[in-house]
Design a protein around this motif. Structure first.
Motif, mmCIF file in Angstrom:
data_model
loop_
_atom_site.group_PDB
_atom_site.id
_atom_site.type_symbol
_atom_site.label_atom_id
_atom_site.label_comp_id
_atom_site.label_asym_id
_atom_site.label_seq_id
_atom_site.Cartn_x
_atom_site.Cartn_y
_atom_site.Cartn_z
ATOM 1 N N ASN A 153 6.459 -69.269 6.460
ATOM 2 C CA ASN A 153 5.928 -69.973 7.627
ATOM 3 C C ASN A 153 6.539 -69.456 8.919
ATOM 4 O O ASN A 153 6.658 -70.190 9.899
ATOM 5 N N PHE A 154 6.921 -68.193 8.919
ATOM 6 C CA PHE A 154 7.494 -67.589 10.119
ATOM 7 C C PHE A 154 7.170 -66.109 10.139
ATOM 8 O O PHE A 154 6.662 -65.554 9.161
ATOM 9 N N SER A 155 7.440 -65.476 11.274
ATOM 10 C CA SER A 155 7.087 -64.078 11.463
ATOM 11 C C SER A 155 8.242 -63.309 12.085
ATOM 12 O O SER A 155 8.980 -63.843 12.925
ATOM 13 N N LEU A 156 8.384 -62.058 11.673
ATOM 14 C CA LEU A 156 9.375 -61.141 12.238
ATOM 15 C C LEU A 156 8.651 -59.907 12.753
ATOM 16 O O LEU A 156 7.637 -59.490 12.197
ATOM 17 N N ALA A 157 9.184 -59.325 13.808
ATOM 18 C CA ALA A 157 8.603 -58.101 14.351
ATOM 19 C C ALA A 157 9.682 -57.297 15.064
ATOM 20 O O ALA A 157 10.660 -57.852 15.569
ATOM 21 N N ILE A 158 9.495 -55.980 15.088
ATOM 22 C CA ILE A 158 10.384 -55.096 15.837
ATOM 23 C C ILE A 158 9.555 -54.406 16.903
ATOM 24 O O ILE A 158 8.503 -53.818 16.613
ATOM 25 N N LYS A 159 10.022 -54.480 18.149
ATOM 26 C CA LYS A 159 9.342 -53.804 19.244
ATOM 27 C C LYS A 159 9.685 -52.308 19.230
ATOM 28 O O LYS A 159 10.606 -51.866 18.549
ATOM 29 N N ASN A 160 8.947 -51.547 20.024
ATOM 30 C CA ASN A 160 9.180 -50.110 20.038
ATOM 31 C C ASN A 160 10.464 -49.715 20.766
ATOM 32 O O ASN A 160 10.809 -48.526 20.811
ATOM 33 N N ASP A 161 11.180 -50.709 21.304
ATOM 34 C CA ASP A 161 12.509 -50.430 21.857
ATOM 35 C C ASP A 161 13.598 -50.783 20.844
ATOM 36 O O ASP A 161 14.777 -50.824 21.178
ATOM 37 N N ASN A 162 13.169 -51.032 19.593
ATOM 38 C CA ASN A 162 14.070 -51.323 18.467
ATOM 39 C C ASN A 162 14.806 -52.649 18.601
ATOM 40 O O ASN A 162 15.864 -52.845 17.991
ATOM 41 N N THR A 163 14.246 -53.585 19.364
ATOM 42 C CA THR A 163 14.733 -54.957 19.364
ATOM 43 C C THR A 163 13.940 -55.753 18.332
ATOM 44 O O THR A 163 12.766 -55.467 18.090
ATOM 45 N N VAL A 164 14.574 -56.767 17.719
ATOM 46 C CA VAL A 164 13.897 -57.569 16.705
ATOM 47 C C VAL A 164 13.571 -58.947 17.279
ATOM 48 O O VAL A 164 14.353 -59.517 18.043
ATOM 49 N N TRP A 165 12.393 -59.478 16.899
ATOM 50 C CA TRP A 165 11.877 -60.724 17.442
ATOM 51 C C TRP A 165 11.395 -61.613 16.309
ATOM 52 O O TRP A 165 10.998 -61.122 15.247
ATOM 53 N N SER A 166 11.429 -62.927 16.516
ATOM 54 C CA SER A 166 11.038 -63.858 15.464
ATOM 55 C C SER A 166 10.377 -65.089 16.057
ATOM 56 O O SER A 166 10.602 -65.446 17.218
ATOM 57 N N GLY A 167 9.549 -65.768 15.235
ATOM 58 C CA GLY A 167 8.899 -66.998 15.671
ATOM 59 C C GLY A 167 8.359 -67.762 14.481
ATOM 60 O O GLY A 167 8.156 -67.206 13.400
ATOM 61 N N GLY A 168 8.140 -69.084 14.671
ATOM 62 C CA GLY A 168 7.628 -69.930 13.606
ATOM 63 C C GLY A 168 8.645 -70.941 13.132
ATOM 64 O O GLY A 168 9.539 -71.359 13.886
ATOM 65 N N LEU A 169 8.529 -71.334 11.878
ATOM 66 C CA LEU A 169 9.429 -72.331 11.294
ATOM 67 C C LEU A 169 10.861 -71.806 11.287
ATOM 68 O O LEU A 169 11.115 -70.645 10.954
ATOM 69 N N ASN A 170 11.803 -72.712 11.627
ATOM 70 C CA ASN A 170 13.200 -72.293 11.745
ATOM 71 C C ASN A 170 14.139 -73.363 11.197
ATOM 72 O O ASN A 170 15.284 -73.479 11.624
ATOM 73 N N SER A 171 13.655 -74.154 10.235
ATOM 74 C CA SER A 171 14.424 -75.297 9.756
ATOM 75 C C SER A 171 15.722 -74.903 9.066
ATOM 76 O O SER A 171 16.650 -75.709 8.965
ATOM 77 N N GLN A 172 15.800 -73.653 8.589
ATOM 78 C CA GLN A 172 17.006 -73.220 7.884
ATOM 79 C C GLN A 172 17.661 -72.008 8.552
ATOM 80 O O GLN A 172 18.487 -71.328 7.949
ATOM 81 N N GLY A 173 17.282 -71.777 9.806
ATOM 82 C CA GLY A 173 17.907 -70.690 10.563
ATOM 83 C C GLY A 173 17.319 -69.325 10.283
ATOM 84 O O GLY A 173 17.893 -68.310 10.672
ATOM 85 N N GLU A 174 16.132 -69.284 9.661
ATOM 86 C CA GLU A 174 15.548 -68.003 9.256
ATOM 87 C C GLU A 174 15.151 -67.117 10.424
ATOM 88 O O GLU A 174 14.955 -65.907 10.250
ATOM 89 N N LEU A 175 15.036 -67.696 11.633
ATOM 90 C CA LEU A 175 14.681 -66.895 12.800
ATOM 91 C C LEU A 175 15.889 -66.184 13.408
ATOM 92 O O LEU A 175 15.718 -65.283 14.238
ATOM 93 N N GLY A 176 17.098 -66.599 13.044
ATOM 94 C CA GLY A 176 18.298 -65.924 13.537
ATOM 95 C C GLY A 176 18.550 -66.099 15.020
ATOM 96 O O GLY A 176 19.167 -65.247 15.660
ATOM 97 N N LEU A 177 18.101 -67.217 15.569
ATOM 98 C CA LEU A 177 18.198 -67.443 17.013
ATOM 99 C C LEU A 177 19.422 -68.262 17.421
ATOM 100 O O LEU A 177 19.593 -68.572 18.595
ATOM 101 N N GLY A 178 20.258 -68.634 16.454
ATOM 102 C CA GLY A 178 21.444 -69.414 16.776
ATOM 103 C C GLY A 178 21.216 -70.904 16.775
ATOM 104 O O GLY A 178 22.095 -71.678 17.158
ATOM 105 N N ASN A 179 20.032 -71.346 16.332
ATOM 106 C CA ASN A 179 19.718 -72.768 16.229
ATOM 107 C C ASN A 179 18.725 -72.954 15.086
ATOM 108 O O ASN A 179 18.358 -71.998 14.403
ATOM 109 N N ASN A 180 18.312 -74.190 14.876
ATOM 110 C CA ASN A 180 17.344 -74.487 13.824
ATOM 111 C C ASN A 180 16.061 -75.076 14.394
ATOM 112 O O ASN A 180 15.377 -75.875 13.746
#
Length: 474
Positions: free
Chosen positions: A290-317
């Motif tokens: 229930n979430f998505s990961l992507a890497i931009k062409n500048d080699n940064t990683v991005w995430s969005g969607g469900l984050n109830s267990q920290g799967e987005l890696g954003l420092g919160n839930n």
């Protein structure tokens, strides 16, 4: 859904008769499944960690919170972690499976079976790539043919019926398939002309073709033929075209489409354009449950969607319905989204994880959840005595990067057959040549002039050795 990430480093150093690898990392292939993870190291050994009813292939049950080696073989090419079963292909083209086989997903001719150890699927040695979904399996052979087996309750096998299969069965007659991804109840694929296809469940619009009509057979879901990557999540999908434009479609209850809403869409939503019309290009995608990961062409990683267990890696839930940058690093190459945890590899082949860790799926020794990326260490391999690399081949590849041809100089110490393969970054075979009964100094050339710019892999193998070189085509 259970996507695979692969990265090979340049192997040009054979000094002191020792295979050399970066001290910063050691991973080549990694796949995040449902509460477990699988990986292949640079030395070709395979490892597993996390939930282990039987899906780690260790021969025994019991969760593992650190990577543990699966057998002693060092000739693994690629691996895919599903919901409760796993698939892998060796460098010799043989296909292997393990875990739960209740619906035939192991491809061993049985239903309601399970195995704690690895079993070979048939005797064919022309398998190229695999994708393990939710109790079903997809695979492509070197011939370009597509195969499926396992659970078929929604037509996810693409066979034109709802019959479960316990042996690999060819999907249609086409022999031009390039990329596949098995989701929860739907499948996505791209052929070598750049067209994208979908089959199975489409109740949330996860085909992106403007309907919610499911299909028992692969159907064309876009009139464009410039697609380069697809990823099937639980009931949403992601796709990249050759221009690096990111599209999402399907269920959006948890914001996994990352379009700023929580509204499902049965049409492809271009995520790459902001309100000012600026285009953002991406190079990698991975759809989790229930979430998505992507890497931009500048080699940064991005995430969005469900984050109830920290799967987005954003420092919160906190769940989000737009892509947010994960950390500040711009060295990311590849990503893999599982059920509720994420894996990411940087350009040193170092591996990182975040999200659910209660079964050990993060591979960091603790069994708690984390909402920031954690470093996964490089374990020490144990190789079988009949599989130790004997340094029978010494090689040098140049120029690298290249704008056209590359030259391969290598020395074969003992007489043997040598195979030289060129693949793209997804592992699809581009060319292959067999040199029979060679010994001594050899020189070969490959012309990459007709290939697109990007990363390619040159694989030199004989009976005991397998060396992989990352080639950059400018």
């Amino acid at each position: 859904m259970k996507t695979i990430l692969q990265l090979f480093v340049i192997i040009l150093f054979f000094s002191a008769n020792v295979f050399s690898q970066s001290p910063l990392g050691c991973w080549r292939v990694v796949s995040a499944g449902t509460n477990f993870s699988l990986g292949i190291k640079m030395d070709g050994t395979m490892w597993g960690w996390g939930l282990n009813s039987n899906q780690l292939g260790l021969g025994f049950s019991g969760n593992q919170n650190l990577p543990i080696q699966i057998g002693t073989a060092n000739d693994w090419a690629t691996v895919s972690a599903g919901t409760n079963h796993s698939l892998a292909v060796k460098t010799n083209g043989t296909l292997w499976s393990w875990g739960d086989g209740q619906f035939g997903q192991l491809g061993n001719g049985l239903f309601s079976s399970a195995t704690w150890t690895l079993i070979q699927v048939g005797t064919a040695n022309d398998w190229l790539t695999v994708s393990a979904g939710n109790r079903f399996s997809l695979a492509i052979k070197t011939t370009g043919t597509l195969w499926s087996w396992g659970l078929n309750s929604f037509g996810q096998l693409g066979q034109g019926n709802l019959t479960n299969l316990n042996l690999p069965s060819q999907v249609g007659t086409a022999n031009n398939w390039l990329k596949i991804d098995a989701g929860n109840k739907h499948s996505l694929a791209i052929d070598n002309t750049g067209f994208i296809y979908g089959w199975g469940d489409n109740s949330f619009g996860q085909f992106g073709n403007g309907t919610n009509t499911s299909s028992l057979l692969p159907i064309l879901i876009s009139s464009s033929n410039n697609w380069s990557k697809v990823s099937a999540g639980f009931d949403h999908s992601m796709a990249l075209n050759s221009s690096g434009i990111l599209y999402t479609f399907g269920n959006n209850t948890n914001g996994q489409l990352c379009d700023g809403t929580n509204t499902a869409s049965n049409t492809m939503i271009p995520i790459s354009f902001n309100l000012a019309g600026t285009v953002t290009q991406y190079i990698a995608i991975s759809a989790g449950d229930n979430f998505s990961l992507a890497i931009k062409n500048d080699n940064t990683v991005w995430s969005g969607g469900l984050n109830s267990q920290g799967e987005l890696g954003l420092g919160n839930n906190t769940s989000v319905n737009q892509l947010n940058q994960v950390g500040t690093s711009n060295t990311w190459f590849l990503i893999s989204a599982g059920d509720a945890h994420s894996l990411a590899m940087d350009n040193s082949t170092a591996l990182w994880s975040t999200g659910r860790g209660l079964e050990g799926e993060l591979g960091i020794s603790s069994i708690i959840n984390y909402n920031l990326l954690q470093s996964v260490s490089c374990p020490t391999s144990a190789l079988g005595t009949n599989e130790i690399i004997t340094n029978n081949i010494k090689a040098n590849v140049y120029p690298n990067p290249t704008s056209g041809s590359i030259h391969i100089d290598f020395t074969v110490i003992n007489t043997s057959d040598v195979t030289i393969r060129l693949t793209n970054i997804q592992g699809q075979l581009i060319s292959e040549s067999l040199l029979e009964n060679v010994i001594g100094i050899q020189t070969e050339s490959l012309n990459l002039g007709n290939q697109l710019s990007g990363i390619y892999f040159l694989i030199i193998t004989n009976k005991k050795d397998s060396y992989t070189v990352k080639i950059i085509k400018e």
